[in-house]
Design an enzyme around this catalytic site. Structure first.
Site, PDB file in Angstrom:
ATOM      1  N   HIS A 142      48.257  41.765  49.248  1.00  0.00           N
ATOM      2  CA  HIS A 142      47.794  42.788  50.187  1.00  0.00           C
ATOM      3  C   HIS A 142      48.465  42.640  51.554  1.00  0.00           C
ATOM      4  CE1 HIS A 142      45.433  39.900  52.505  1.00  0.00           C
ATOM      5  NE2 HIS A 142      45.033  39.394  51.348  1.00  0.00           N
ATOM      6  N   GLU A 192      39.891  36.764  46.113  1.00  0.00           N
ATOM      7  CA  GLU A 192      40.512  35.586  46.693  1.00  0.00           C
ATOM      8  C   GLU A 192      39.711  34.330  46.391  1.00  0.00           C
ATOM      9  OE1 GLU A 192      42.808  33.846  47.330  1.00  0.00           O
ATOM     10  OE2 GLU A 192      43.626  34.315  49.308  1.00  0.00           O
TER      11      GLU A 192
END
Length: 212
Positions: A18, A96
């Site tokens: 990202h 994550e």
């Protein structure tokens, strides 16, 4: 006589980290904190999409984590490619790595509490986890089954985009590139970076390269 020849199936997996998040910019341990993209992060995601557009990429499927920074980055990439109708599947397994008690702290605060050497070990090592958080080994244990169950079968049918996070992509790259625990300690993936894998029909990897 005109023969109808179908274009050969391409089996490629594109991994994108990202774009920069607000927490990234602030130097915080982010983990599962749902930090939004900065303007720079949006630019990085669009830039990744433009690099793929230059090679005329079209995806048959896409996956992201459930966290905003990955979801929005994926949307920006697909919009840039002219594929607004492709809605990525979201998997918590691609979220994550959980930084536990480090989450939301900056490096200075973390170093002051636990010591710089211990913090660096938690950040980079394969097996050690921060207090109440995950090790990279833990992250591998949840990401690889998701890859085998959902992502790899999609790759066997066409080109697939995965937009996720630095540590979860380190975990996936470790498996794809057969890296040792010592080797993965040195693996870094910048925000907006792109890694590409090309697969044979038997699911083995025929080629791999990094684009930005």
């Amino acid at each position: 006589m005109i023969h109808d020849r179908k274009a050969p199936i391409t089996r490629r997996l594109v991994l994108v980290r990202h774009g920069q998040s607000v927490a990234n910019r602030s130097g915080l341990f982010t983990g599962l904190l749902d930090s939004p993209l900065t303007e720079q992060g949006r630019i990085e995601a669009v830039a990744a999409g433009r690099r793929l557009a230059e090679r005329s990429w079209r995806f048959s499927d896409a996956f992201t984590s459930t966290l905003t920074r990955a979801v929005v980055s994926g949307r920006l990439i697909l919009d840039t490619l002219g594929q607004p109708g492709l809605i990525p599947q979201r998997f918590a397994a691609l979220d994550e790595r959980d930084y536990g008690d480090l989450s939301g702290l900056d490096k200075t605060a973390a170093d002051a509490r636990w010591g710089a050497e211990r913090i660096e070990t938690w950040r980079r090592s394969y097996a050690e986890a921060p207090p109440n958080g995950e090790s990279l080994r833990d992250t591998v244990a949840r990401i690889v089954p998701c890859y085998l169950r959902s992502i790899l079968p999609a790759v066997m049918g066409g080109d697939v985009l995965v937009v996720a996070h630095g540590n979860c992509l380190r975990a996936l790259v470790m498996a794809l590139d057969d890296l040792s625990p010592a080797e993965v300690e040195h693996l870094e993936l910048a925000t907006g970076s792109v890694r590409i894998y090309e697969f044979a029909a038997d699911t083995t990897i025929e080629a791999r390269w990094i684009d930005g």
